[in-house]
Design a protein around this motif. Structure first.
Motif, PDB file in Angstrom:
ATOM      1  N   GLY A  28      27.282  -2.739 -37.935  1.00 29.89           N
ATOM      2  CA  GLY A  28      25.956  -3.150 -37.481  1.00 29.89           C
ATOM      3  C   GLY A  28      25.599  -2.638 -36.099  1.00 29.89           C
ATOM      4  N   THR A  29      26.567  -2.572 -35.203  1.00 28.03           N
ATOM      5  CA  THR A  29      26.306  -2.102 -33.829  1.00 28.03           C
ATOM      6  C   THR A  29      25.816  -0.662 -33.830  1.00 28.03           C
ATOM      7  OG1 THR A  29      28.016  -3.565 -32.980  1.00 28.03           O
ATOM      8  CG2 THR A  29      27.318  -1.756 -31.555  1.00 28.03           C
ATOM      9  N   ILE A  30      26.449   0.174 -34.617  1.00 25.84           N
ATOM     10  CA  ILE A  30      26.046   1.580 -34.690  1.00 25.84           C
ATOM     11  C   ILE A  30      24.664   1.701 -35.312  1.00 25.84           C
ATOM     12  CG2 ILE A  30      26.569   3.792 -35.777  1.00 25.84           C
ATOM     13  CD1 ILE A  30      29.469   3.170 -35.482  1.00 25.84           C
ATOM     14  N   VAL A  31      24.421   0.902 -36.334  1.00 22.26           N
ATOM     15  CA  VAL A  31      23.129   0.944 -37.013  1.00 22.26           C
ATOM     16  C   VAL A  31      22.002   0.573 -36.051  1.00 22.26           C
ATOM     17  CG1 VAL A  31      21.726  -0.226 -38.743  1.00 22.26           C
ATOM     18  CG2 VAL A  31      24.017   0.552 -39.325  1.00 22.26           C
ATOM     19  N   ARG A  32      22.252  -0.445 -35.219  1.00 19.01           N
ATOM     20  CA  ARG A  32      21.203  -0.911 -34.307  1.00 19.01           C
ATOM     21  C   ARG A  32      20.861   0.115 -33.233  1.00 19.01           C
ATOM     22  NH1 ARG A  32      23.695  -5.905 -35.445  1.00 19.01           N
ATOM     23  NH2 ARG A  32      25.239  -5.629 -33.788  1.00 19.01           N
ATOM     24  N   GLU A  33      21.751   1.033 -32.970  1.00 12.10           N
ATOM     25  CA  GLU A  33      21.469   2.066 -31.975  1.00 12.10           C
ATOM     26  C   GLU A  33      20.287   2.932 -32.386  1.00 12.10           C
ATOM     27  OE1 GLU A  33      25.063   4.231 -31.559  1.00 12.10           O
ATOM     28  OE2 GLU A  33      26.121   2.635 -30.483  1.00 12.10           O
ATOM     29  N   GLY A  34      20.062   3.051 -33.681  1.00 16.65           N
ATOM     30  CA  GLY A  34      18.951   3.881 -34.146  1.00 16.65           C
ATOM     31  C   GLY A  34      17.673   3.112 -34.388  1.00 16.65           C
ATOM     32  N   ASN A  35      17.669   1.809 -34.069  1.00 17.49           N
ATOM     33  CA  ASN A  35      16.493   0.990 -34.356  1.00 17.49           C
ATOM     34  C   ASN A  35      15.383   1.111 -33.319  1.00 17.49           C
ATOM     35  OD1 ASN A  35      17.659   0.053 -36.676  1.00 17.49           O
ATOM     36  ND2 ASN A  35      18.294  -1.915 -35.833  1.00 17.49           N
ATOM     37  N   ALA A  36      15.740   1.475 -32.081  1.00 17.30           N
ATOM     38  CA  ALA A  36      14.742   1.464 -31.004  1.00 17.30           C
ATOM     39  C   ALA A  36      13.565   2.374 -31.305  1.00 17.30           C
ATOM     40  CB  ALA A  36      15.413   1.877 -29.698  1.00 17.30           C
ATOM     41  N   SER A  37      13.814   3.523 -31.910  1.00 17.03           N
ATOM     42  CA  SER A  37      12.741   4.484 -32.165  1.00 17.03           C
ATOM     43  C   SER A  37      11.737   3.988 -33.191  1.00 17.03           C
ATOM     44  CB  SER A  37      13.332   5.813 -32.644  1.00 17.03           C
ATOM     45  OG  SER A  37      14.019   5.632 -33.875  1.00 17.03           O
ATOM     46  N   ARG A  38      12.052   2.903 -33.890  1.00 14.64           N
ATOM     47  CA  ARG A  38      11.147   2.428 -34.936  1.00 14.64           C
ATOM     48  C   ARG A  38      10.411   1.145 -34.541  1.00 14.64           C
ATOM     49  NH1 ARG A  38      15.613   4.208 -37.425  1.00 14.64           N
ATOM     50  NH2 ARG A  38      16.543   2.182 -37.757  1.00 14.64           N
ATOM     51  N   GLN A  39      10.438   0.780 -33.263  1.00 14.79           N
ATOM     52  CA  GLN A  39       9.815  -0.467 -32.836  1.00 14.79           C
ATOM     53  C   GLN A  39       8.300  -0.464 -33.000  1.00 14.79           C
ATOM     54  OE1 GLN A  39      11.485  -3.293 -32.272  1.00 14.79           O
ATOM     55  NE2 GLN A  39      13.188  -1.971 -32.889  1.00 14.79           N
ATOM     56  N   ALA A  40       7.657   0.692 -32.832  1.00 14.62           N
ATOM     57  CA  ALA A  40       6.203   0.761 -33.035  1.00 14.62           C
ATOM     58  C   ALA A  40       5.855   0.452 -34.485  1.00 14.62           C
ATOM     59  CB  ALA A  40       5.681   2.145 -32.655  1.00 14.62           C
ATOM     60  N   ALA A  41       6.667   0.962 -35.401  1.00 13.30           N
ATOM     61  CA  ALA A  41       6.442   0.686 -36.819  1.00 13.30           C
ATOM     62  C   ALA A  41       6.680  -0.787 -37.121  1.00 13.30           C
ATOM     63  CB  ALA A  41       7.355   1.559 -37.682  1.00 13.30           C
ATOM     64  N   VAL A  42       7.638  -1.387 -36.423  1.00 10.58           N
ATOM     65  CA  VAL A  42       7.909  -2.816 -36.612  1.00 10.58           C
ATOM     66  C   VAL A  42       6.680  -3.635 -36.246  1.00 10.58           C
ATOM     67  CG1 VAL A  42       9.255  -4.776 -35.778  1.00 10.58           C
ATOM     68  CG2 VAL A  42      10.397  -2.619 -36.280  1.00 10.58           C
ATOM     69  N   ALA A  43       6.034  -3.305 -35.127  1.00  8.75           N
ATOM     70  CA  ALA A  43       4.833  -4.031 -34.697  1.00  8.75           C
ATOM     71  C   ALA A  43       3.728  -3.920 -35.749  1.00  8.75           C
ATOM     72  CB  ALA A  43       4.349  -3.488 -33.359  1.00  8.75           C
ATOM     73  N   GLN A  44       3.567  -2.729 -36.314  1.00 12.32           N
ATOM     74  CA  GLN A  44       2.571  -2.549 -37.374  1.00 12.32           C
ATOM     75  C   GLN A  44       2.912  -3.410 -38.585  1.00 12.32           C
ATOM     76  OE1 GLN A  44       2.854   1.991 -37.361  1.00 12.32           O
ATOM     77  NE2 GLN A  44       0.749   1.669 -38.032  1.00 12.32           N
ATOM     78  N   ALA A  45       4.179  -3.387 -38.948  1.00  9.74           N
ATOM     79  CA  ALA A  45       4.616  -4.145 -40.123  1.00  9.74           C
ATOM     80  C   ALA A  45       4.414  -5.643 -39.914  1.00  9.74           C
ATOM     81  CB  ALA A  45       6.087  -3.847 -40.417  1.00  9.74           C
ATOM     82  N   GLU A  46       4.723  -6.130 -38.717  1.00  7.35           N
ATOM     83  CA  GLU A  46       4.560  -7.560 -38.427  1.00  7.35           C
ATOM     84  C   GLU A  46       3.100  -7.976 -38.532  1.00  7.35           C
ATOM     85  OE1 GLU A  46       6.936  -9.521 -38.304  1.00  7.35           O
ATOM     86  OE2 GLU A  46       8.672  -8.773 -37.189  1.00  7.35           O
ATOM     87  N   THR A  47       2.183  -7.106 -38.108  1.00  5.31           N
ATOM     88  CA  THR A  47       0.750  -7.407 -38.202  1.00  5.31           C
ATOM     89  C   THR A  47       0.327  -7.543 -39.657  1.00  5.31           C
ATOM     90  OG1 THR A  47       0.292  -6.232 -36.137  1.00  5.31           O
ATOM     91  CG2 THR A  47      -1.569  -6.587 -37.627  1.00  5.31           C
ATOM     92  N   ILE A  48       0.780  -6.623 -40.492  1.00  9.44           N
ATOM     93  CA  ILE A  48       0.477  -6.686 -41.927  1.00  9.44           C
ATOM     94  C   ILE A  48       1.010  -7.982 -42.522  1.00  9.44           C
ATOM     95  CG2 ILE A  48       0.992  -5.642 -44.178  1.00  9.44           C
ATOM     96  CD1 ILE A  48       1.052  -2.917 -42.723  1.00  9.44           C
ATOM     97  N   ILE A  49       2.246  -8.309 -42.162  1.00  8.87           N
ATOM     98  CA  ILE A  49       2.894  -9.500 -42.718  1.00  8.87           C
ATOM     99  C   ILE A  49       2.150 -10.769 -42.322  1.00  8.87           C
ATOM    100  CG2 ILE A  49       4.964 -10.933 -42.515  1.00  8.87           C
ATOM    101  CD1 ILE A  49       6.567  -8.293 -42.546  1.00  8.87           C
TER     102      ILE A  49
END
Length: 463
Positions: free
Chosen positions: A309-330
């Motif tokens: 999980g630690t290694i996986v989370r290292e690549g999550n930062a670049s997708r935070q803008a998409a997360v904000a979009q997804a949260e709005t839809i949800i």
């Protein structure tokens, strides 16, 4: 009806606890039957709707019930079913009611709550959970609607955002870890234990590095051979594992076994036969396939899903803008679903109103027929029918107004005025002021009479 989700996941509990609460697929149907049976002795008005989602990262129980104490009852059942002390389990359990349960389901299916942000495997796992609950007769109107909307939201999020772009998967993380141990994977022998979707993903990532040998061991030989040949490898019987484990530098395991299939003793013998050359082992199964004590051996590098999980989370930062979009839809879709849920709550009231109104209509119609049968003037019969039916229909609202307290009366007046506003406004637009005043003067005594004489308005005797 109340929605409720209780569960544990990789955020709230370590793999050592998650594996104890996991449900193998073949156990879910009988478990749902036991869950519904446990409700039979409670004071709930009806058996709950239920579905169980159990993956490597989470075990969740989705419910729709009228039992106000459902949260405690569900946690108690879960601890009893798995033989875990409730005080040990409870601190790791989240309980999400109503809109929180809806939001959680939408986020899970959209990959926002996964260890691998944006991963798509969870949607298939949720669909399997829904299909299993349906086959077990545990799914009803509320959960069925929740899950159908959940899948629609997940599709919308994935098609309108970049949530899955450049996703760092568990399989990719396993390769990265292996590269920290071995300089070149192309010189290593790799063994995959199992033949499910996760093993296929891992095999694809390791095969891209052209390992010296790629072998798949699986209980079902044909399935193991199919996966191995797809990636240019070959299969071996799972029963050969103890005797051949020392041949492999990298071992990745992910089966549905409820007990470890690789024990400490077998690995100790393999390490000795390898003359202490290192073995890299990845256990992606929950419950775990490899005994935890194996990780204490000096020449073994053992990683679980939590470690990756630690290694996986290292690549999550670049997708935070998409997360904000997804949260709005949800959030928008959660509000829509809660509107539907609120509307469903008044269905029994509306049904009762229709039943009562139809009962009154039938009684008055029967009385009118008797009057016609004895030769009464049809015009008089129609007038009596309309007058009596009107009195009966307005008796309840009028009585409520007359008996309401002063603080409630204003709100009742506003609500009841809205009942007739549309029809009244269209009619009044065609009436002259004189006609309207005359009609209101005639209506006032009738309304007063209906309120003061309930027995007359509700009677059904012939006149």
């Amino acid at each position: 009806m109340q929605l409720l989700t209780i569960g544990i996941n990789h955020h709230t509990a370590p793999v050592a606890l998650r594996e104890r609460v996991a449900f193998p697929l073949e156990q879910i149907k009988p478990a749902l039957a036991l869950f519904k049976e446990a409700w039979s002795g409670r004071r709930a008005l009806s058996a709950p709707e239920a579905a169980i989602l159990s993956t490597c990262n989470r075990t969740e129980l989705y419910c729709a019930t009228d039992d106000r104490a459902a949260r405690d009852a569900a946690v108690h059942w879960l601890s009893q079913y798995h033989g875990i002390r409730e005080e040990e389990l409870a601190p790791h359990v989240y309980a999400l009611p109503q809109s929180e349960a809806v939001r959680h389901a939408f986020r899970v299916a959209s990959g926002l709550d996964s260890m691998v942000l944006g991963e798509t495997q969870i949607v298939g796992q949720m669909k399997t959970a829904v299909r299993t609950a349906t086959e077990a007769g545990a799914l009803g109107t509320y959960l069925n609607q929740l899950f159908q909307r959940t899948f629609a939201v997940a599709k919308e999020v994935r098609s309108t955002t970049e949530i899955g772009a450049q996703s760092v998967s568990m399989a990719a993380a396993a390769v990265r870890l292996a590269q920290r141990i071995f300089e070149n994977i192309s010189t290593q022998r790799v063994l995959f234990i199992g033949a499910g979707e996760m093993i296929e993903l891992c095999a694809a990532h390791f095969a891209a590095h052209a390992p010296r040998e790629l072998v798949v061991a699986n209980r079902t030989a044909e399935r193991g051979r199919e996966v191995a040949e797809r990636f240019g490898g070959h299969a071996m019987p799972l029963s050969d594992l103890p005797a051949r484990m020392h041949e492999f530098d990298i071992i990745v395991s992910c089966t549905a076994s409820t007990l470890p299939i690789i024990g400490l003793g077998a690995v100790e013998r393999a390490v000795k036969a390898r003359r202490h050359r290192p073995i890299f082992m990845v256990d992606l199964a929950v419950p775990r396939d490899i005994e935890p004590e194996v990780g204490q051996l000096e020449d073994v590098f053992l990683y679980t899903v939590d470690d990756l999980g630690t290694i996986v989370r290292e690549g999550n930062a670049s997708r935070q803008a998409a997360v904000a979009q997804a949260e709005t839809i949800i959030e928008t879709r959660v509000a829509n679903f809660m509107q539907w849920l609120d509307a469903r709550s008044i269905v029994p009231v509306i049904r009762h109103m229709h039943t009562q109104a139809d009962t009154l209509r039938r009684a008055e119609l029967e009385r009118a027929r008797k009057m016609l049968a004895r030769g009464d003037d049809p015009a008089v019969v129609l007038e009596a029918l309309s007058q009596s039916l009107t009195n009966k229909l307005i008796h309840g609202p009028t009585h409520a107004l007359n008996s309401a307290s002063s603080e409630n009366r204003d709100s009742l007046i506003e609500v009841m005025s809205g009942f007739y506003r549309h029809g009244q406004s269209s009619r009044e637009s065609r009436e002259s002021p004189e006609t309207r005043d005359a009609r209101d003067e005639q209506a006032a005594p009738a309304a007063s009479s209906a309120a003061d004489s309930p027995s007359e308005s509700s009677g059904s005797s012939d006149r």
